[in-house]
Scaffold this active site. Structure first.
Site, PDB file in Angstrom:
ATOM      1  CG  ASN A 139     -52.150 -84.750  37.129  1.00 37.54           C
ATOM      2  OD1 ASN A 139     -53.713 -85.094  37.357  1.00 37.54           O
ATOM      3  ND2 ASN A 139     -51.453 -85.461  36.489  1.00 37.54           N
ATOM      4  CD1 TRP A 140     -55.711 -84.665  43.023  1.00 43.06           C
ATOM      5  CD2 TRP A 140     -57.445 -85.493  43.727  1.00 43.06           C
ATOM      6  NE1 TRP A 140     -55.830 -84.248  44.761  1.00 43.06           N
ATOM      7  CE2 TRP A 140     -57.053 -84.599  45.139  1.00 43.06           C
ATOM      8  CE3 TRP A 140     -58.724 -85.598  43.651  1.00 43.06           C
ATOM      9  CZ2 TRP A 140     -58.095 -84.072  45.998  1.00 43.06           C
ATOM     10  CZ3 TRP A 140     -59.826 -85.982  45.016  1.00 43.06           C
ATOM     11  CH2 TRP A 140     -59.073 -84.760  45.672  1.00 43.06           C
ATOM     12  CE  LYS A 141     -50.084 -89.067  38.584  1.00 39.41           C
ATOM     13  NZ  LYS A 141     -49.027 -89.367  37.535  1.00 39.41           N
ATOM     14  CG  HIS A 160     -49.474 -85.474  32.540  1.00 40.94           C
ATOM     15  ND1 HIS A 160     -48.866 -87.718  32.678  1.00 40.94           N
ATOM     16  CD2 HIS A 160     -49.030 -85.463  33.297  1.00 40.94           C
ATOM     17  CE1 HIS A 160     -48.158 -87.208  34.002  1.00 40.94           C
ATOM     18  NE2 HIS A 160     -48.471 -86.631  34.834  1.00 40.94           N
ATOM     19  CD  GLU A 171     -49.609 -90.678  34.971  1.00 42.70           C
ATOM     20  OE1 GLU A 171     -50.389 -90.269  35.178  1.00 42.70           O
ATOM     21  OE2 GLU A 171     -48.314 -90.930  35.147  1.00 42.70           O
ATOM     22  CD  GLU A 220     -44.773 -83.216  34.936  1.00 41.75           C
ATOM     23  OE1 GLU A 220     -45.556 -83.026  36.103  1.00 41.75           O
ATOM     24  OE2 GLU A 220     -46.234 -83.764  34.805  1.00 41.75           O
ATOM     25  N   GLY A 237     -43.973 -90.478  39.849  1.00 38.85           N
ATOM     26  CA  GLY A 237     -44.653 -91.239  40.825  1.00 38.85           C
ATOM     27  C   GLY A 237     -43.107 -92.694  41.518  1.00 38.85           C
ATOM     28  CB  SER A 261     -40.378 -87.797  42.924  1.00 42.77           C
ATOM     29  OG  SER A 261     -41.190 -88.873  41.814  1.00 42.77           O
ATOM     30  N   GLY A 276     -48.514 -85.200  41.502  1.00 41.17           N
ATOM     31  CA  GLY A 276     -49.143 -85.693  41.557  1.00 41.17           C
ATOM     32  C   GLY A 276     -49.292 -86.825  42.895  1.00 41.17           C
ATOM     33  N   GLY A 277     -48.813 -87.524  42.970  1.00 42.68           N
ATOM     34  CA  GLY A 277     -49.132 -88.590  44.805  1.00 42.68           C
ATOM     35  C   GLY A 277     -49.120 -87.676  45.992  1.00 42.68           C
TER      36      GLY A 277
HETATM   37  C1  PEP Z   1     -47.395 -86.016  37.361  1.00 47.58           C
HETATM   38  O1  PEP Z   1     -48.381 -86.791  37.784  1.00 47.58           O
HETATM   39  O2  PEP Z   1     -47.202 -84.718  36.831  1.00 47.58           O
HETATM   40  C2  PEP Z   1     -46.337 -86.370  39.084  1.00 47.58           C
HETATM   41  C3  PEP Z   1     -45.612 -85.218  38.790  1.00 47.58           C
HETATM   42  O3  PEP Z   1     -46.586 -87.227  39.996  1.00 47.58           O
HETATM   43  P1  PEP Z   1     -45.582 -87.276  40.982  1.00 47.58           P
HETATM   44  O4  PEP Z   1     -45.069 -86.064  41.584  1.00 47.58           O
HETATM   45  O5  PEP Z   1     -46.371 -88.395  41.698  1.00 47.58           O
HETATM   46  O6  PEP Z   1     -44.191 -87.689  40.914  1.00 47.58           O
END
Ligand code: PEP
Length: 240
Positions: free
Chosen positions: A9-11, A96, A98, A165, A171, A203, A224-225
């Site tokens: 997930n590049w957000k 999500h 966010e 999640e 993040g 993470s 994500g990251g």
């Molecule tokens: C996400 O945005 O779905 C996520 C899990 O981010 P990260 O891996 O950066 O925690």
């Protein structure tokens, strides 16, 4: 045995030049007919068409991060599930945390989006997860139960993917313990079919992916990251 899905997930990250990272993932798998898991990258809307064009005939799928519940109409700035299919997407993340926080998305809205995705031929990745306060108050399972009940489409299909999640792990560099992940995934399994994929997100990185992906009822990861750089994402794919 459920085939794992590793989804990035590049957000709100990635300009046109960022497609090079997707190219690297695709190239790394060019001579791997079966990577042993499904690979998905969800870049921002602006990159979906180009990324999908480049990844056609490869083992890398392209998805989106949101869609509107309606097929079309007067919804300025929104993107429908049908448009995502038209651009080459196969999956869409819905609900999500966010988006639930930034856009006040309710479980009902998330369910409508998931239903719109299925109707258009997309696999919805439905996100659920508790906050730190909710976990500390012993409400993690109740929160996830309510989100699942409200956000899951009425019709069951294997197109549906659930992503657990924990909000406090997104993040932050914090990950849930293996025991907590196992407990929550087992609990979620009670709500969905034996063949529904349940991803863990929060993470995930190359260093912890193997341990997390080996947990029972963890059928992949939403990343994500660590999905923004091909090397990191490939490390997680290799762990899967
Ligand atoms: C996400 O945005 O779905 C996520 C899990 O981010 P990260 O891996 O950066 O925690």
């Amino acid at each position: 045995m459920i085939r794992p899905l590793v989804a990035g997930n590049w957000k709100m990250n990635g300009l046109a030049a960022g497609i090079a990272e997707i190219d690297r993932v695709r190239e790394a798998h060019r001579r791997v007919p079966d990577p042993g898991c499904d690979i998905l990258i969800c870049p921002p809307f602006t990159l979906i068409h180009e990324a999908a064009k480049r990844c056609a005939d490869s083992t890398v799928g392209i998805g989106a991060q949101d869609c509107h519940p309606q097929r079309a109409g007067a919804h300025t700035g929104d993107i429908s599930a049908e448009m995502l299919v038209d651009a080459g997407a196969t999956h869409v993340i819905v609900g999500h945390s966010e988006r639930r926080a930034d856009h006040s998305e309710s479980d009902d809205v998330v369910r409508e989006k998931a239903e719109a995705a299925i109707a258009a031929g997309l696999s919805p990745i439905i996100c659920v997860g508790e906050s730190a306060e909710q976990r500390q108050a012993g409400q993690a399972q109740a929160v996830v139960d309510a989100q699942l009940l409200g956000s899951m489409p009425r019709t069951n299909t294997d197109a549906i993917v659930v992503a657990y999640e924990p909000v406090w792990a997104i993040g932050t560099g914090l990950t849930a313990s293996a025991a907590d992940i196992a407990q929550m995934h087992r609990h979620i399994r009670g709500h969905v079919s034996r063949t529904t994929r349940i991803l863990y997100g929060g993470s995930v990185k190359p260093a912890n992916a193997a341990e997390i992906l080996a947990i029972e009822d963890v059928n992949g990861a939403l990343v994500g990251g660590a999905s923004l750089k091909a090397d990191n994402f490939l490390g997680i794919i290799n762990a899967a």
